[in-house]
Write an enzyme that holds these catalytic residues in place. Structure first.
Site, PDB file in Angstrom:
ATOM      1  N   ASP A 233      56.854 112.359  38.759  1.00 42.42           N
ATOM      2  CA  ASP A 233      56.092 113.564  38.448  1.00 42.42           C
ATOM      3  C   ASP A 233      55.446 114.002  39.758  1.00 42.42           C
ATOM      4  O   ASP A 233      55.266 113.203  40.690  1.00 42.42           O
ATOM      5  CB  ASP A 233      55.045 113.279  37.369  1.00 42.42           C
ATOM      6  N   TRP A 234      55.092 115.260  39.836  1.00 38.48           N
ATOM      7  CA  TRP A 234      54.622 115.813  41.099  1.00 38.48           C
ATOM      8  C   TRP A 234      53.288 115.167  41.488  1.00 38.48           C
ATOM      9  O   TRP A 234      52.252 115.404  40.858  1.00 38.48           O
ATOM     10  CB  TRP A 234      54.511 117.327  40.985  1.00 38.48           C
TER      11      TRP A 234
END
Length: 826
Positions: A233-234
């Site tokens: 995930d970012w």
């Protein structure tokens, strides 16, 4: 896209190039290696529409302007269709739009389990049930990936809260982990083979999702046979070298090569085996090779809008219809009051990284006007109102309510639009209660005094407390219905469409009725309820609910009959075929969702009262009858055995339950599962509460420790001198004056990174997200504007070496830096 032998390419790559491939080159693109003609691929947010940002560089993933796209109903809504074919079609449409906008990997779907209705991001997830979530997730991926666009199954796993999402640890026992939180991912992975799987922000039992070899390799690759890429995930990457060992392939977004250097150093020092890096690189190159080349692709957005409307129409849930007030009768159609600002300024999606700029967005009042329907309208309340106390309700909303009451009194029928405003729920923060705004409650109360013919249209991304269910005659739950929401509402309430949605989650009477609610939202997220999540808890504890899982009404009636089992006895390896006749006994076409639950009648371990193990949505003309079949294999009867680390079935009698909801069982039959007795220690005394779930209102510490097989991890709030890269901005307040000042300035300035027309909720979620951000993301989410050295120096300042740390931090910021994008993209 990549027409070369992957083994040959790996051998030609330098260690620096291999490491560069392991992270993005900017916010949204993987790193190209032009020397070897290795292209980049473009990632974009989903999952209910394409949020293809116009900017691919800049600071952080902060909701810049994106290209307009079809806004389909969010997952909380589309899940209520229980229709895998329909979700597959949505996936196909999303794939076509991705190709049209130059996107190779769409970040969706989200199949996290709705452990609590408080989660601010619940609108992005399908259900509280892992089977339903997994089947819908698989259908979405099959449709999406049939176009050549890759999907990203997320957020793997046990990611059930937004508060402190980067540092919270989901403390969950092995049975619940496998039976509840992993199952949806397992189903979707095995059925659809997603191009990528996105790891979670949170820790699971004390280990970051990005560092967990157990999750990313032992379970995902070795047990399930997954051969695709794991992407972070970012900003979720914790320890990049440990992540390579664990099975994390791609770090996103670009940390400007900071973590790439750590990989190179680890290989050169012998800390990381080059074979482990090569394995990751092979998976990345395989992903790139599978992604479809983007050329001048065109798609039919008008057809996608029609599909969005169809999905909404089949997903809206009719929860009440007293005296068949719906569809609206002819005699009432000429005297209608439409009340509530949510009718003229509709919520069609949730706020956060999934927020789409819709190609169309008409309100319900727009649709009525377009179609020549005469109506009176009153706002009733203002949508920008947040958590307002009762005193403010009286002083601020009195005039709005008075106007609405006047309109209601002068008409035969009231269409009342109420629910959750945008700033009550969003990514980056959770709710603290499940109440609607007090203005909405006050409005309903006031209108009821002058008009009893009230039809409520309920909007929102998660269940709300229905305080006065007797004050309206019909309740249509539309959740967040996408860009065609208004048209779909019109068609249902005017009878053009027969509602067929059923709840994919439980609506409680009150939050206090739900055991997990008391263990929700802490940094140490103790999943003390174990397998008792959603209807599994309510049914086992025999708690009254407002609307049960799987519930929804129709304008027609259905009759269930003739339940047959293909065998009276089964064993491992057998398939039990269950057949049921379903008949439409009403006067119009309708669709029914037939649900199959399994109950273990002779269990010696604690198990839910019943569990969903199959479902079919079937369309029937008036008086038509069909036979449907559902096949059950061993897994439908099994539990996860922690001793053997495998799925086992206790021999004995099981009940097959056929219902229209978890609380409305129409038919049942029994089957005997034969086999050798299992060597099980039920630990009845150690885990007494789990065997007496309807008698208890909390789980003692010692029982939860016994369930885990260890003491839960302990959260120790950091102080000056102990701050590290995983310390959050909010936690810096516990340090010196600089930490307090930094927190204030950082959170306030974060909203300056938003677009000029950012909404109030976007500002709120951005500030919340900034507070939950760990220090490591200063260099990992700044697109190279803050270096790793600068981050280490500011950390020293937080820990007490204030002057030295600040001065070195500033010096590092002022240094001229090379940017990864300039090295690899020019």
């Amino acid at each position: 896209m990549l027409d070369k032998d992957i083994e040959t390419l790996v051998n030609k790559l330098s260690i620096v190039e291999k490491s560069a491939l392991c992270s993005g080159v900017n916010l949204w693109e993987s790193t190209p290696i032009k020397r070897l003609d290795i292209p980049s691929i473009f990632f974009s947010d989903g999952p209910h529409g394409l949020r293809r940002e116009l900017e691919v560089s800049g600071v952080g993933n902060i909701l810049k302007t994106s290209i307009p796209a079809t806004c389909f109903p969010t997952a909380v809504t589309s899940a209520c269709s229980w229709d895998t074919e329909l979700i597959k079609k949505m996936g196909e449409a999303l794939g076509e739009e991705s190709l049209c906008q130059g996107v190779q990997v769409l970040l969706g779907p989200g199949v996290n389990i709705k452990r609590s209705p408080l989660c601010g991001r619940n609108f992005e997830y399908f259900s509280e049930d892992p089977l339903l979530s997994g089947e819908l997730g698989a259908a979405y991926l099959i449709g999406l990936q049939s176009t050549g666009v890759g999907g990203s199954l997320k957020h793997y796993c046990a990611n059930s809260q937004e508060q402190n999402r980067h540092i919270s640890s989901s403390e969950v026992d092995e049975r619940a982990l496998h039976e509840i939180y992993l199952t949806a991912f397992e189903i979707a992975t095995k059925k659809a083979n997603p191009a990528t799987i996105m790891c979670c922000y949170n820790l699971v039992n004390g280990v970051h999702g990005s560092d967990s070899r157990k999750l990313l390799t032992d379970i995902l690759r070795q047990k399930w046979g997954y051969n695709g890429c794991v992407v972070s995930d970012w900003g979720a990457t914790n320890d990049r070298v440990e992540g390579i060992r664990a099975g994390l392939d791609i770090e996103m977004p670009s940390s400007n090569g900071e973590n790439d250097k750590k990989i190179v150093d680890a290989v050169n020092s012998g800390e990381l085996d080059i074979k482990q890096l090569d394995l990751v690189v092979k998976r990345i190159l395989t992903l790139i090779s599978k992604c479809k080349s983007i050329k001048d692709y065109k798609t039919d957005y008008d057809e996608h809008h029609k599909l969005a409307k169809r999905i909404a129409s089949e997903s809206f849930v009719l929860l009440k219809n007293e005296n068949d007030i719906l569809p609206i009768k002819q005699e009432m159609q000429k005297s209608i009051a439409v009340i509530g600002m949510l009718a003229s300024h509709m919520r069609i999606q949730g706020a956060g990284s999934s927020q789409v700029i819709p190609r169309e967005n008409k309100s319900f009042t727009d649709i009525l006007t377009e179609r020549g329907v005469k109506f009176d309208y009153a706002e009733g309340y203002k949508l920008e109102v947040g958590n307002v106390n009762k005193k403010k309700v009286g002083s601020r909303a009195h005039n709005k309510i008075e106007e609405a009451v006047e309109k209601a009194a002068n008409n035969s029928l009231v269409l009342l639009f109420i629910g959750l405003p945008e700033d009550y729920e969003a990514e980056s923060f959770d709710r603290s209660h499940i109440k609607m705004p007090p203005e909405h409650e006050a409005l309903l109360d006031a209108i009821y005094e002058v008009n009893k013919n009230i039809i409520v249209i309920l909007s929102g991304g998660s269940p709300v407390k229905i305080t006065h269910p007797g004050k309206f005659k019909a309740l249509l739950n539309v959740y967040l219905g996408g860009e065609a929401q208004a048209e779909a509402i019109f068609d249902i309430i005017y009878g053009n469409t027969n509602p067929s949605g059923k709840l994919a989650e439980t609506y409680p009477v009150d939050l206090s009725d739900y055991l997990p609610s008391q263990y929700y939202g802490n940094v140490l997220a103790e999943y003390r309820e174990s397998i008792y999540v959603g209807y599994r808890y309510y049914d086992a504890a025999q708690k009254q609910v407002r609307y049960p899982f799987g519930y929804g009404l129709s304008y027609t009636k259905f009759k269930y009959s003739n339940l047959r089992l293909s065998a009276n006895e089964i064993k491992d390896g057998d398939i039990l075929t269950v057949s049921i006749d379903i008949e439409n006994t009403g006067g119009r076409f309708g669709k029914e969702i037939v649900q199959l639950y399994v109950k273990d009648l002779e269990t010696t371990i604690f198990r839910p009262e019943k569990e969903l193990k199959g479902f079919v949505k079937v369309g029937l003309e008036a008086n038509e009858k069909k036979t449907i079949t559902i096949d059950l294999d061993k897994r439908a009867f099994a539990f996860y055995d922690i001793k053997t680390s495998d799925w086992q079935v206790e021999p004995g009698e099981f009940q097959i339950l056929i219902g229209s909801s978890s609380r409305d069982i129409k038919l049942y039959a029994s089957v005997n599962y034969i086999g050798e007795p299992l060597n099980i220690d039920p630990r009845v005394k150690e885990l007494a509460s789990y065997y007496n779930i309807k008698q208890i209102d909390s789980i003692p510490d010692e029982e939860f420790a016994a369930l885990l097989g260890r003491s839960p991890n302990v959260y120790i709030p950091p102080r000056k001198g102990t701050f590290n890269l995983n310390t959050t901005v909010d936690e810096l307040e516990k340090g010196n004056w600089f930490g307090k000042l930094f927190k204030y300035v950082f959170k306030k300035s974060s909203i300056s990174l938003l677009s000029k027309d950012a909404s109030r909720v976007q500002k709120k979620m951005t500030m919340k997200g900034a507070g939950y951000m760990p220090v490591r993301n200063f260099f990992m989410m700044s697109s190279g504007n803050v270096s790793y050295k600068a981050t280490i120096n500011v950390l020293k300042a937080f820990n007490g070496k204030t002057i030295t740390g600040i001065s070195k931090f500033v010096i590092e910021l002022l240094k001229k830096r090379k940017f990864k994008k300039d090295v690899y993209q020019k």
